[in-house]
Design a protein around this motif. Structure first.
Motif, PDB file in Angstrom:
ATOM      1  N   PRO A   1       8.025  24.436   9.617  1.00 31.39           N
ATOM      2  CA  PRO A   1       8.962  23.940   8.602  1.00 31.39           C
ATOM      3  C   PRO A   1       8.592  22.566   8.049  1.00 31.39           C
ATOM      4  O   PRO A   1       8.748  22.320   6.852  1.00 31.39           O
ATOM      5  N   MET A   2       8.079  21.682   8.889  1.00 28.19           N
ATOM      6  CA  MET A   2       7.735  20.343   8.420  1.00 28.19           C
ATOM      7  C   MET A   2       6.431  20.326   7.626  1.00 28.19           C
ATOM      8  O   MET A   2       6.359  19.743   6.548  1.00 28.19           O
ATOM      9  N   GLN A   3       5.401  21.000   8.152  1.00 26.39           N
ATOM     10  CA  GLN A   3       4.087  20.933   7.523  1.00 26.39           C
ATOM     11  C   GLN A   3       3.954  21.855   6.316  1.00 26.39           C
ATOM     12  O   GLN A   3       3.313  21.510   5.326  1.00 26.39           O
ATOM     13  N   VAL A   4       4.546  23.039   6.427  1.00 26.24           N
ATOM     14  CA  VAL A   4       4.383  24.039   5.360  1.00 26.24           C
ATOM     15  C   VAL A   4       5.531  23.980   4.355  1.00 26.24           C
ATOM     16  O   VAL A   4       5.314  23.966   3.142  1.00 26.24           O
ATOM     17  N   LEU A   5       6.764  23.956   4.862  1.00 27.54           N
ATOM     18  CA  LEU A   5       7.935  23.959   3.975  1.00 27.54           C
ATOM     19  C   LEU A   5       8.373  22.553   3.574  1.00 27.54           C
ATOM     20  O   LEU A   5       9.274  22.408   2.744  1.00 27.54           O
ATOM     21  N   LYS A   6       7.749  21.536   4.186  1.00 33.59           N
ATOM     22  CA  LYS A   6       8.036  20.125   3.867  1.00 33.59           C
ATOM     23  C   LYS A   6       9.507  19.781   4.114  1.00 33.59           C
ATOM     24  O   LYS A   6      10.108  19.013   3.370  1.00 33.59           O
ATOM     25  N   ARG A   7      10.063  20.334   5.187  1.00 33.95           N
ATOM     26  CA  ARG A   7      11.443  20.032   5.536  1.00 33.95           C
ATOM     27  C   ARG A   7      11.513  18.658   6.207  1.00 33.95           C
ATOM     28  O   ARG A   7      10.612  18.282   6.966  1.00 33.95           O
ATOM     29  N   PRO A   8      12.561  17.886   5.977  1.00 30.82           N
ATOM     30  CA  PRO A   8      12.727  16.616   6.683  1.00 30.82           C
ATOM     31  C   PRO A   8      12.794  16.851   8.190  1.00 30.82           C
ATOM     32  O   PRO A   8      13.358  17.849   8.655  1.00 30.82           O
ATOM     33  N   ARG A   9      12.227  15.933   8.956  1.00 31.61           N
ATOM     34  CA  ARG A   9      12.150  16.112  10.410  1.00 31.61           C
ATOM     35  C   ARG A   9      13.527  16.326  11.030  1.00 31.61           C
ATOM     36  O   ARG A   9      13.712  17.227  11.862  1.00 31.61           O
ATOM     37  N   GLU A  10      14.513  15.526  10.621  1.00 28.45           N
ATOM     38  CA  GLU A  10      15.846  15.625  11.215  1.00 28.45           C
ATOM     39  C   GLU A  10      16.436  17.013  11.005  1.00 28.45           C
ATOM     40  O   GLU A  10      17.036  17.606  11.907  1.00 28.45           O
ATOM     41  N   GLU A  11      16.223  17.544   9.812  1.00 24.15           N
ATOM     42  CA  GLU A  11      16.725  18.874   9.481  1.00 24.15           C
ATOM     43  C   GLU A  11      15.993  19.945  10.280  1.00 24.15           C
ATOM     44  O   GLU A  11      16.606  20.870  10.828  1.00 24.15           O
ATOM     45  N   ALA A  12      14.663  19.806  10.383  1.00 25.46           N
ATOM     46  CA  ALA A  12      13.852  20.780  11.125  1.00 25.46           C
ATOM     47  C   ALA A  12      14.219  20.777  12.603  1.00 25.46           C
ATOM     48  O   ALA A  12      14.299  21.840  13.242  1.00 25.46           O
ATOM     49  N   VAL A  13      14.447  19.593  13.161  1.00 24.89           N
ATOM     50  CA  VAL A  13      14.803  19.488  14.574  1.00 24.89           C
ATOM     51  C   VAL A  13      16.159  20.135  14.841  1.00 24.89           C
ATOM     52  O   VAL A  13      16.341  20.864  15.825  1.00 24.89           O
ATOM     53  N   ALA A  14      17.120  19.900  13.965  1.00 21.02           N
ATOM     54  CA  ALA A  14      18.450  20.482  14.143  1.00 21.02           C
ATOM     55  C   ALA A  14      18.386  22.010  14.124  1.00 21.02           C
ATOM     56  O   ALA A  14      19.006  22.682  14.962  1.00 21.02           O
ATOM     57  N   GLU A  15      17.614  22.554  13.193  1.00 22.53           N
ATOM     58  CA  GLU A  15      17.492  24.009  13.110  1.00 22.53           C
ATOM     59  C   GLU A  15      16.718  24.560  14.304  1.00 22.53           C
ATOM     60  O   GLU A  15      17.036  25.636  14.820  1.00 22.53           O
ATOM     61  N   ALA A  16      15.699  23.817  14.752  1.00 23.02           N
ATOM     62  CA  ALA A  16      14.921  24.266  15.909  1.00 23.02           C
ATOM     63  C   ALA A  16      15.786  24.313  17.162  1.00 23.02           C
ATOM     64  O   ALA A  16      15.692  25.250  17.966  1.00 23.02           O
ATOM     65  N   ARG A  17      16.632  23.313  17.339  1.00 27.56           N
ATOM     66  CA  ARG A  17      17.519  23.315  18.507  1.00 27.56           C
ATOM     67  C   ARG A  17      18.495  24.495  18.436  1.00 27.56           C
ATOM     68  O   ARG A  17      18.800  25.119  19.460  1.00 27.56           O
ATOM     69  N   ALA A  18      18.976  24.802  17.243  1.00 31.15           N
ATOM     70  CA  ALA A  18      19.868  25.950  17.086  1.00 31.15           C
ATOM     71  C   ALA A  18      19.142  27.254  17.414  1.00 31.15           C
ATOM     72  O   ALA A  18      19.710  28.156  18.047  1.00 31.15           O
ATOM     73  N   LEU A  19      17.878  27.345  17.011  1.00 29.42           N
ATOM     74  CA  LEU A  19      17.093  28.544  17.305  1.00 29.42           C
ATOM     75  C   LEU A  19      16.792  28.657  18.794  1.00 29.42           C
ATOM     76  O   LEU A  19      16.828  29.753  19.361  1.00 29.42           O
ATOM     77  N   LEU A  20      16.486  27.540  19.444  1.00 27.52           N
ATOM     78  CA  LEU A  20      16.270  27.573  20.886  1.00 27.52           C
ATOM     79  C   LEU A  20      17.534  28.041  21.613  1.00 27.52           C
ATOM     80  O   LEU A  20      17.454  28.824  22.570  1.00 27.52           O
ATOM     81  N   ALA A  21      18.681  27.593  21.141  1.00 23.55           N
ATOM     82  CA  ALA A  21      19.935  28.062  21.730  1.00 23.55           C
ATOM     83  C   ALA A  21      20.111  29.559  21.497  1.00 23.55           C
ATOM     84  O   ALA A  21      20.554  30.299  22.380  1.00 23.55           O
ATOM     85  N   ARG A  22      19.727  30.008  20.320  1.00 23.91           N
ATOM     86  CA  ARG A  22      19.877  31.432  19.980  1.00 23.91           C
ATOM     87  C   ARG A  22      19.034  32.314  20.904  1.00 23.91           C
ATOM     88  O   ARG A  22      19.461  33.425  21.257  1.00 23.91           O
ATOM     89  N   VAL A  23      17.858  31.835  21.291  1.00 26.37           N
ATOM     90  CA  VAL A  23      17.005  32.638  22.177  1.00 26.37           C
ATOM     91  C   VAL A  23      17.196  32.273  23.655  1.00 26.37           C
ATOM     92  O   VAL A  23      16.421  32.686  24.518  1.00 26.37           O
ATOM     93  N   GLY A  24      18.251  31.493  23.938  1.00 24.84           N
ATOM     94  CA  GLY A  24      18.613  31.197  25.312  1.00 24.84           C
ATOM     95  C   GLY A  24      17.768  30.139  25.985  1.00 24.84           C
ATOM     96  O   GLY A  24      17.641  30.128  27.211  1.00 24.84           O
ATOM     97  N   LEU A  25      17.203  29.223  25.192  1.00 22.94           N
ATOM     98  CA  LEU A  25      16.308  28.209  25.756  1.00 22.94           C
ATOM     99  C   LEU A  25      16.684  26.795  25.319  1.00 22.94           C
ATOM    100  O   LEU A  25      15.819  25.918  25.184  1.00 22.94           O
ATOM    101  N   ALA A  26      17.959  26.555  25.130  1.00 23.88           N
ATOM    102  CA  ALA A  26      18.403  25.235  24.656  1.00 23.88           C
ATOM    103  C   ALA A  26      17.924  24.111  25.565  1.00 23.88           C
ATOM    104  O   ALA A  26      17.595  23.013  25.105  1.00 23.88           O
ATOM    105  N   GLU A  27      17.859  24.397  26.856  1.00 19.44           N
ATOM    106  CA  GLU A  27      17.503  23.348  27.819  1.00 19.44           C
ATOM    107  C   GLU A  27      15.990  23.156  27.945  1.00 19.44           C
ATOM    108  O   GLU A  27      15.534  22.276  28.678  1.00 19.44           O
ATOM    109  N   LYS A  28      15.190  23.945  27.229  1.00 17.50           N
ATOM    110  CA  LYS A  28      13.733  23.880  27.354  1.00 17.50           C
ATOM    111  C   LYS A  28      13.062  23.194  26.155  1.00 17.50           C
ATOM    112  O   LYS A  28      11.843  23.280  25.999  1.00 17.50           O
TER     113      LYS A  28
END
Length: 255
Positions: free
Chosen positions: A116-143
């Motif tokens: 998302p950051m390198q290809v889609l040029k998303r702001p880091r804060e936005e990319a991190v927030a979405e990544a944490r949500a995705l990690l939670a979705r796949v059951g890996l929030a703590e990893k």
């Protein structure tokens, strides 16, 4: 009439004398889950790689979301798109491989935000927030802060799924995503895929997990020697296959 999200027409692909795909044609509707089964060397992976433009067909054509993959039409002629245009098209498709292909020097979170950051040029804060949500979705929030070497195979594959989802694909391709996992880890990856299917994601899944195909697929395709031999609802293809080659394959897998 709604157009299919994926339309494959007369696709052929050879590697030297080996004919990997022989005139394959199939449509996949938006929101549909299609599982492809078949023995090793039957053309399943090659078909996925052609859809995602990791392999170029020798003949035929593929459309994804109404766009001709890899080519532009000029009159009666096809012209190969430049790599930058192919890379743009490829963003619409997420692919999860047998091997996890995570960057070993990046944490789980770092692997997910890279695209998302390198290809889609998303702001880091936005990319991190979405990544944490995705990690939670796949059951890996703590990893989030764990490196691939610190994760089990099942956890690495779930990070790989989250990484693919971070690019917001319209289509997800899975190439035997559980084949490299120890048996006790298979279920955690299939659970994520079940949730993804239930959410309405369009999915093409190459798998030997017949139970998963029976439960989740809208349609099952059996391939042999580069061709589609049989396709239909799971209950028909897996429960009462019409073709002798399908019957033999399913008997061998269940045995």
């Amino acid at each position: 009439m709604n157009l299919p999200l994926v339309s494959i027409r007369g696709v052929r692909k050879a590697f030297g004398a080996f004919q990997a795909l022989r005139d394959v044609s199939v449509d996949v509707a938006t929101g549909e889950v299609v599982c492809i089964i078949g023995a090793s060397g039957s053309g399943k992976t090659t078909l996925l790689r052609c859809v995602n433009q990791l392999a170029e067909p020798d003949g035929g054509a593929i459309w994804v979301d109404g766009e001709l993959a890899g080519f532009r039409i000029d009159g009666q002629r096809l012209h190969r798109l430049p790599e930058a245009a192919i890379a743009r098209q490829r963003q619409a498709t997420g692919m999860v491989f047998q091997r996890f292909n995570l960057f070993p020097h990046l944490t789980a979170l770092g692997n997910i935000i890279e695209g998302p950051m390198q290809v889609l040029k998303r702001p880091r804060e936005e990319a991190v927030a979405e990544a944490r949500a995705l990690l939670a979705r796949v059951g890996l929030a703590e990893k989030a802060g764990s490196y691939p070497a610190q994760l089990s195979g099942g956890q690495q594959q779930r990070v790989a799924i989250a990484r693919a989802l971070a690019m917001k694909p319209k289509l997800m391709l899975f190439d035997e995503p559980t084949s490299a996992l120890d048996p006790e880890l298979v279920g955690e990856v299939l659970a994520v895929m079940r949730e993804l299917a239930a959410s309405g994601m369009t999915m093409i899944v190459v798998t030997h997990e017949l139970g998963f195909a029976r439960e989740v697929a809208d349609r099952v395709i059996f391939m042999d020697h580069g061709a589609i031999v049989e396709e239909g609802p799971p209950a028909q293809v897996l429960g009462a296959p019409r073709e002798a080659r399908t019957q033999a394959f399913i008997s061998a897998v269940l045995a």
